[in-house]
Motif scaffolding. Sequence first.
Motif, PDB file in Angstrom:
ATOM      1  N   VAL A 112       0.869  -1.182   0.000  1.00  0.00           N
ATOM      2  CA  VAL A 112       0.000   0.000   0.000  1.00  0.00           C
ATOM      3  C   VAL A 112       0.906   1.232   0.000  1.00  0.00           C
ATOM      4  O   VAL A 112       1.776   1.381   0.866  1.00  0.00           O
ATOM      5  N   LEU A 113       0.718   2.093  -0.990  1.00  0.00           N
ATOM      6  CA  LEU A 113       1.621   3.229  -1.179  1.00  0.00           C
ATOM      7  C   LEU A 113       1.112   4.493  -0.501  1.00  0.00           C
ATOM      8  O   LEU A 113      -0.088   4.731  -0.421  1.00  0.00           O
ATOM      9  N   LYS A 114       2.050   5.321  -0.077  1.00  0.00           N
ATOM     10  CA  LYS A 114       1.704   6.622   0.496  1.00  0.00           C
ATOM     11  C   LYS A 114       2.045   7.763  -0.456  1.00  0.00           C
ATOM     12  O   LYS A 114       1.708   8.916  -0.192  1.00  0.00           O
ATOM     13  N   GLU A 115       2.728   7.434  -1.557  1.00  0.00           N
ATOM     14  CA  GLU A 115       3.056   8.446  -2.557  1.00  0.00           C
ATOM     15  C   GLU A 115       3.216   7.768  -3.905  1.00  0.00           C
ATOM     16  O   GLU A 115       3.305   6.535  -3.998  1.00  0.00           O
ATOM     17  N   GLY A 116       3.239   8.562  -4.965  1.00  0.00           N
ATOM     18  CA  GLY A 116       3.333   8.019  -6.302  1.00  0.00           C
ATOM     19  C   GLY A 116       4.666   7.344  -6.578  1.00  0.00           C
ATOM     20  O   GLY A 116       5.683   7.634  -5.933  1.00  0.00           O
ATOM     21  N   LEU A 117       4.645   6.429  -7.535  1.00  0.00           N
ATOM     22  CA  LEU A 117       5.843   5.689  -7.900  1.00  0.00           C
ATOM     23  C   LEU A 117       5.798   5.430  -9.400  1.00  0.00           C
ATOM     24  O   LEU A 117       4.797   4.925  -9.914  1.00  0.00           O
TER      25      LEU A 117
END
Length: 235
Positions: A112-117
Motif C-alpha cells: 500500500v503506497l503513500k506516494e506516487g511511484l
Amino acid sequence: MHIETRISNAAAELARARRDVRALPPLTKGWTGLDADTAFRIQQQGVADRVAAGDRVVGYKLGNIAKAMQDAFGLDRPDYGHLLAGTFVPEGLAVDRRNHVEPFVELEPAFVLKEGLSGPSTTAADVISATAYVLPAIEIIDSRFENWDIDLPDTLADNGSTGAVVLGGAPRRLEDVDLRDMHGQVTHDGEVLSEGSTREILGNPVSAIAWLADRLAPLGVEFGVSVRSASPSAK
C-alpha cells in the motif's frame, strides 16, 4: 480488420467470457503476431470498460515472476495487470467457486503506497520510500482461456489472469517484516498443499515492484497511492 477494432472486439469477448464464466480459445491461436504491448492495450480497453460501468482501479499486480509459476503455466516472463475494486473479497468470507472458470490460489505480499511511484530506473529505495505498509494477501488467479493454454499476450489481454483478491487485515511496516525470505503455506484440512518463500520474487518483492514500475512506464502507467500485489510466494 483495423487494429483498433480488433482490440475492441477482443476486449468485449473477454468481458463476456468473464461475465458468463466460460473459457475461450487462446487469442494467440487465431491472432498471428499478437505481441505483449498490443495485448496490454486489450487489457487497458477492458479495464476502461469496467471503470465506465462503475468499477475503479485501485492498483496493479505482477504475476508469474517465480520460476515455478512460469513453469506451471508455460510462460517465460512475468505478467501484469490492473487491480479493480470489484475483484476484492472481504477477509473471512467464502469465495463462490461458480464465479471462476479454473481458479488457483496464490499467497502474496500487497504493498500500500503513500506516494506516487513511476519508472524508468526505479530503485529498491524508491519503492521503500513510497510504501506506507504491506499486507498479507491471497490472489485467486483465473483464466478466461481454455485449460490455461496461454502465452504471455493471452494472459496480458486477460488482465494478468486476475480472478479475485483477499487482503488480510494485519498491516505491517516494511521494517517490521523480512520480505527477503518470508515463508507461506496453502493448507486444506490440515494438509499442506503448496508452500513457498518471498525470496522467489526476484530475491525480494521490493525488487519486483521496482521492475513493474519500470515495465509499465513506457506504457503510460504511473502508480498512484494504491494497493498493489507482487508475484506469488506460494500457490
